[in-house]
Design a protein around this motif. Sequence first.
Motif, PDB file in Angstrom:
ATOM      1  N   VAL A 134       0.839  -1.198   0.000  1.00  0.00           N
ATOM      2  CA  VAL A 134       0.000   0.000   0.000  1.00  0.00           C
ATOM      3  C   VAL A 134       0.875   1.248   0.000  1.00  0.00           C
ATOM      4  CG1 VAL A 134      -1.723   1.308   1.284  1.00  0.00           C
ATOM      5  CG2 VAL A 134      -1.903  -1.171   1.155  1.00  0.00           C
ATOM      6  N   THR A 135       1.928   1.234   0.815  1.00  0.00           N
ATOM      7  CA  THR A 135       2.836   2.380   0.883  1.00  0.00           C
ATOM      8  C   THR A 135       3.496   2.628  -0.466  1.00  0.00           C
ATOM      9  OG1 THR A 135       3.273   1.977   3.222  1.00  0.00           O
ATOM     10  CG2 THR A 135       4.872   3.329   2.036  1.00  0.00           C
ATOM     11  N   ALA A 136       3.916   1.533  -1.130  1.00  0.00           N
ATOM     12  CA  ALA A 136       4.558   1.671  -2.442  1.00  0.00           C
ATOM     13  C   ALA A 136       3.581   2.247  -3.459  1.00  0.00           C
ATOM     14  CB  ALA A 136       5.091   0.326  -2.916  1.00  0.00           C
ATOM     15  N   LYS A 137       2.312   1.807  -3.399  1.00  0.00           N
ATOM     16  CA  LYS A 137       1.319   2.324  -4.345  1.00  0.00           C
ATOM     17  C   LYS A 137       1.107   3.828  -4.155  1.00  0.00           C
ATOM     18  CE  LYS A 137      -2.241  -0.028  -5.676  1.00  0.00           C
ATOM     19  NZ  LYS A 137      -3.405  -0.885  -5.923  1.00  0.00           N
ATOM     20  N   LEU A 138       1.097   4.262  -2.920  1.00  0.00           N
ATOM     21  CA  LEU A 138       0.919   5.681  -2.638  1.00  0.00           C
ATOM     22  C   LEU A 138       2.113   6.495  -3.140  1.00  0.00           C
ATOM     23  CD1 LEU A 138      -0.528   5.294   0.959  1.00  0.00           C
ATOM     24  CD2 LEU A 138      -1.782   6.161  -1.021  1.00  0.00           C
ATOM     25  N   ARG A 139       3.323   5.972  -2.928  1.00  0.00           N
ATOM     26  CA  ARG A 139       4.526   6.677  -3.376  1.00  0.00           C
ATOM     27  C   ARG A 139       4.594   6.719  -4.904  1.00  0.00           C
ATOM     28  NH1 ARG A 139       9.658   4.293  -1.539  1.00  0.00           N
ATOM     29  NH2 ARG A 139      10.550   6.288  -2.154  1.00  0.00           N
ATOM     30  N   VAL A 140       4.206   5.616  -5.561  1.00  0.00           N
ATOM     31  CA  VAL A 140       4.201   5.587  -7.029  1.00  0.00           C
ATOM     32  C   VAL A 140       3.189   6.599  -7.559  1.00  0.00           C
ATOM     33  CG1 VAL A 140       3.542   4.187  -9.033  1.00  0.00           C
ATOM     34  CG2 VAL A 140       5.049   3.224  -7.275  1.00  0.00           C
ATOM     35  N   ALA A 141       2.024   6.672  -6.934  1.00  0.00           N
ATOM     36  CA  ALA A 141       1.011   7.636  -7.374  1.00  0.00           C
ATOM     37  C   ALA A 141       1.558   9.064  -7.292  1.00  0.00           C
ATOM     38  CB  ALA A 141      -0.247   7.497  -6.526  1.00  0.00           C
ATOM     39  N   GLU A 142       2.266   9.373  -6.226  1.00  0.00           N
ATOM     40  CA  GLU A 142       2.858  10.710  -6.085  1.00  0.00           C
ATOM     41  C   GLU A 142       3.881  10.982  -7.181  1.00  0.00           C
ATOM     42  OE1 GLU A 142       2.679  11.658  -1.305  1.00  0.00           O
ATOM     43  OE2 GLU A 142       4.274  10.355  -2.050  1.00  0.00           O
ATOM     44  N   LYS A 143       4.709   9.980  -7.480  1.00  0.00           N
ATOM     45  CA  LYS A 143       5.726  10.147  -8.528  1.00  0.00           C
ATOM     46  C   LYS A 143       5.092  10.330  -9.900  1.00  0.00           C
ATOM     47  CE  LYS A 143       9.787   9.748  -6.446  1.00  0.00           C
ATOM     48  NZ  LYS A 143      10.854  10.776  -6.565  1.00  0.00           N
ATOM     49  N   LEU A 144       4.049   9.558 -10.176  1.00  0.00           N
ATOM     50  CA  LEU A 144       3.367   9.678 -11.468  1.00  0.00           C
ATOM     51  C   LEU A 144       2.744  11.063 -11.616  1.00  0.00           C
ATOM     52  CD1 LEU A 144       1.628   6.172 -11.646  1.00  0.00           C
ATOM     53  CD2 LEU A 144       3.628   6.925 -12.948  1.00  0.00           C
ATOM     54  N   ASP A 145       2.177  11.565 -10.529  1.00  0.00           N
ATOM     55  CA  ASP A 145       1.602  12.906 -10.540  1.00  0.00           C
ATOM     56  C   ASP A 145       2.679  13.956 -10.807  1.00  0.00           C
ATOM     57  OD1 ASP A 145      -0.393  15.032  -9.866  1.00  0.00           O
ATOM     58  OD2 ASP A 145       0.958  15.321  -8.164  1.00  0.00           O
ATOM     59  N   GLN A 146       3.818  13.834 -10.134  1.00  0.00           N
ATOM     60  CA  GLN A 146       4.916  14.777 -10.325  1.00  0.00           C
ATOM     61  C   GLN A 146       5.439  14.755 -11.760  1.00  0.00           C
ATOM     62  OE1 GLN A 146       7.766  13.657  -7.317  1.00  0.00           O
ATOM     63  NE2 GLN A 146       6.315  14.063  -5.660  1.00  0.00           N
ATOM     64  N   PHE A 147       5.353  13.600 -12.402  1.00  0.00           N
ATOM     65  CA  PHE A 147       5.841  13.455 -13.772  1.00  0.00           C
ATOM     66  C   PHE A 147       4.881  14.056 -14.796  1.00  0.00           C
ATOM     67  CE2 PHE A 147       6.768  10.969 -17.672  1.00  0.00           C
ATOM     68  CZ  PHE A 147       8.104  11.307 -17.816  1.00  0.00           C
ATOM     69  N   GLY A 148       3.631  14.261 -14.387  1.00  0.00           N
ATOM     70  CA  GLY A 148       2.665  14.867 -15.299  1.00  0.00           C
ATOM     71  C   GLY A 148       1.623  13.917 -15.850  1.00  0.00           C
ATOM     72  N   ILE A 149       1.537  12.707 -15.320  1.00  0.00           N
ATOM     73  CA  ILE A 149       0.524  11.752 -15.767  1.00  0.00           C
ATOM     74  C   ILE A 149      -0.863  12.318 -15.470  1.00  0.00           C
ATOM     75  CG2 ILE A 149      -0.414   9.429 -15.410  1.00  0.00           C
ATOM     76  CD1 ILE A 149       2.288   9.488 -16.870  1.00  0.00           C
ATOM     77  N   PRO A 168      -7.973  -6.455  -0.186  1.00  0.00           N
ATOM     78  CA  PRO A 168      -7.847  -5.455   0.889  1.00  0.00           C
ATOM     79  C   PRO A 168      -6.827  -4.364   0.581  1.00  0.00           C
ATOM     80  CG  PRO A 168      -7.825  -7.686   1.792  1.00  0.00           C
ATOM     81  CD  PRO A 168      -7.725  -7.822   0.300  1.00  0.00           C
ATOM     82  N   ARG A 169      -5.788  -4.714  -0.197  1.00  0.00           N
ATOM     83  CA  ARG A 169      -4.731  -3.746  -0.499  1.00  0.00           C
ATOM     84  C   ARG A 169      -5.271  -2.574  -1.320  1.00  0.00           C
ATOM     85  NH1 ARG A 169       0.241  -6.549  -3.089  1.00  0.00           N
ATOM     86  NH2 ARG A 169      -0.063  -7.733  -1.192  1.00  0.00           N
ATOM     87  N   ASP A 170      -6.103  -2.879  -2.305  1.00  0.00           N
ATOM     88  CA  ASP A 170      -6.664  -1.807  -3.125  1.00  0.00           C
ATOM     89  C   ASP A 170      -7.625  -0.940  -2.316  1.00  0.00           C
ATOM     90  OD1 ASP A 170      -5.191  -2.688  -5.220  1.00  0.00           O
ATOM     91  OD2 ASP A 170      -6.856  -3.326  -6.480  1.00  0.00           O
ATOM     92  N   MET A 171      -8.393  -1.568  -1.445  1.00  0.00           N
ATOM     93  CA  MET A 171      -9.308  -0.800  -0.600  1.00  0.00           C
ATOM     94  C   MET A 171      -8.528   0.149   0.304  1.00  0.00           C
ATOM     95  SD  MET A 171     -12.397  -1.476  -1.448  1.00  0.00           S
ATOM     96  CE  MET A 171     -13.318  -0.814  -0.054  1.00  0.00           C
ATOM     97  N   ALA A 172      -7.433  -0.358   0.881  1.00  0.00           N
ATOM     98  CA  ALA A 172      -6.602   0.474   1.756  1.00  0.00           C
ATOM     99  C   ALA A 172      -5.974   1.618   0.976  1.00  0.00           C
ATOM    100  CB  ALA A 172      -5.519  -0.375   2.413  1.00  0.00           C
ATOM    101  N   PHE A 173      -5.588   1.348  -0.280  1.00  0.00           N
ATOM    102  CA  PHE A 173      -5.004   2.407  -1.106  1.00  0.00           C
ATOM    103  C   PHE A 173      -6.009   3.532  -1.323  1.00  0.00           C
ATOM    104  CE2 PHE A 173      -4.819   4.307  -5.352  1.00  0.00           C
ATOM    105  CZ  PHE A 173      -3.603   4.963  -5.273  1.00  0.00           C
ATOM    106  N   PHE A 174      -7.236   3.189  -1.687  1.00  0.00           N
ATOM    107  CA  PHE A 174      -8.232   4.228  -1.960  1.00  0.00           C
ATOM    108  C   PHE A 174      -8.566   5.027  -0.703  1.00  0.00           C
ATOM    109  CE2 PHE A 174      -9.280   1.489  -5.707  1.00  0.00           C
ATOM    110  CZ  PHE A 174      -8.975   2.433  -6.664  1.00  0.00           C
ATOM    111  N   GLU A 175      -8.544   4.377   0.451  1.00  0.00           N
ATOM    112  CA  GLU A 175      -8.800   5.087   1.706  1.00  0.00           C
ATOM    113  C   GLU A 175      -7.728   6.143   1.964  1.00  0.00           C
ATOM    114  OE1 GLU A 175      -9.134   2.232   4.804  1.00  0.00           O
ATOM    115  OE2 GLU A 175     -10.922   1.261   3.954  1.00  0.00           O
ATOM    116  N   LYS A 176      -6.462   5.763   1.708  1.00  0.00           N
ATOM    117  CA  LYS A 176      -5.345   6.665   1.989  1.00  0.00           C
ATOM    118  C   LYS A 176      -5.090   7.655   0.846  1.00  0.00           C
ATOM    119  CE  LYS A 176      -2.937   3.469   5.083  1.00  0.00           C
ATOM    120  NZ  LYS A 176      -3.039   4.337   6.279  1.00  0.00           N
TER     121      LYS A 176
END
Length: 527
Positions: A29-44, A56-64
Amino acid sequence: MNEPEKKHTIIYDTTLRDGSQAEGVSFTVTAKLRVAEKLDQFGIDYIEGGWPGSNPRDMAFFEKATELNLTHAKIAAFGSTRRASSPVEEDPQIKLLLDANTPVVTIFGKSWLLHVTDVLRTTPEENLAMIEDSVRYLKAQGKEVVYDAEHFFDGYLSNPEYALSTLAAAEKGGADFLVLCETNGGKLVPQVKEITETVVKKFPNTKIGMHCHNDAGVGVAVSLTGIEVGAKMVQGTMNGYGERNGNANLTTIIPNLELKMGHTTNCSDHLSKLRDLSFFIDDSTNLRPDIRAPYVGAASFAHKGGVHADAASKSNRSYEHIDPALVGNRTRVLVSDMSGRSSIMMKAKEMGMEVDGRSPEMKSFLEELKRLEFQGYEFEAADASFDLLLKRFLRGEDSAFKVLRYHVGVSSDGSEEESKSEATVKLMVKDEIRHTVAEGNGPISALDHALRNALEKDFPFIQEVRLIDFKVRILESNLGTDAITRVHVESTDGNKTWGTVGVSDNVITASWEALVDSVSYKIQFAS
């Protein structure tokens, strides 16, 4: 004369959903959140976070994910249309998509009658109602809706009228995008081009997207073809992660759009960070980067043959299709028995050394290099060993220590308990003898510990070095246990990574060579 206006392409990343279905890929979950931040910074533009309710991992990701401070990208939740013969308001999957609390919802529906009748086991008319109802309901809840037409190209080839009617149902429901999915990944450029062209003309008022897989090795090509004939959005994954052979690779698609096709994306200002992003994604999944990946791979702008290296030294454009710096990469020179003076001089310059190509030392070095390569040494992935060798020949630089003796033994009492390894190392360091002994969980581990113990008094930073990869290759395997062994070691101190090599008919001797080079290199650049 005015330049033609550049076309803009929307980038939709599904690394965190479709990419996670790849063999060997698993995001925390932590890695997914960090990847999302990096993708955003890149302009995706869009980041597909997962399938709510699937795990459960995807549910936790959407919550955070609601706590992420994204500056540009929109998070999308992925799911399916409502079930057959079920009111959309009561459908549990639709409810989970809304509970994910994302601004964008991506749903897929069936385009291929084979799937409608044999998989969903419903009627063609009900499938169309499922698509339209789901899109309309999600739009009524204030969501931006991306409709993924699953197996669209197979469905179109089987029954073009019905495949197009599924898109019409999504458009009627209010879909913001109609995405053509080449789900099986087997279609080639001509088919994809012709079908996409037809769809673009048929639906001029709704943006068309491409979602392609790489089973035939043309995932990037067919995606770009779709953009060329009018699609506005391209979906894919970083580094081509995905089920089976992977999805269309965005680290290839984006620079092709920007540098080759005259398109703009919102990644334009960050293109020089592409290689860093690619490596970050690999690191997040603990996968080793593909050295041959276009644009971002370590080998993308590497030159080995003497003629190529010589030409590249005079004009990079002679053997490089773009300036590597545009995507955050660089020119590299590989050294081998194919190398000539030009290759060595370029490599030396890369290492900060000025070399006289006509000197006797250069001639001696080339002869030694070819002799070592003939014996089985390979320096392409062992820059540190090459650096030490070059400086020894051209500058007369010796190692900071001299190996006087080493010994390693393995013992076992015959029980089922693990065997024990013990190594003794005797070195000459600064005119003093260092004699140490250490244990390890194997002979190489014991030697490594003993070597570090012998050096840490004089070079305490040696303890920063850790081995991150260890490869053993048997050369001339027809010789059986008498074969020559080549060992490649990759080491890091947390900031820098380097490779070393050792060759011998004894695997321990070859490993020792590579270990000695590894710590010698650290001492050299740290001193």
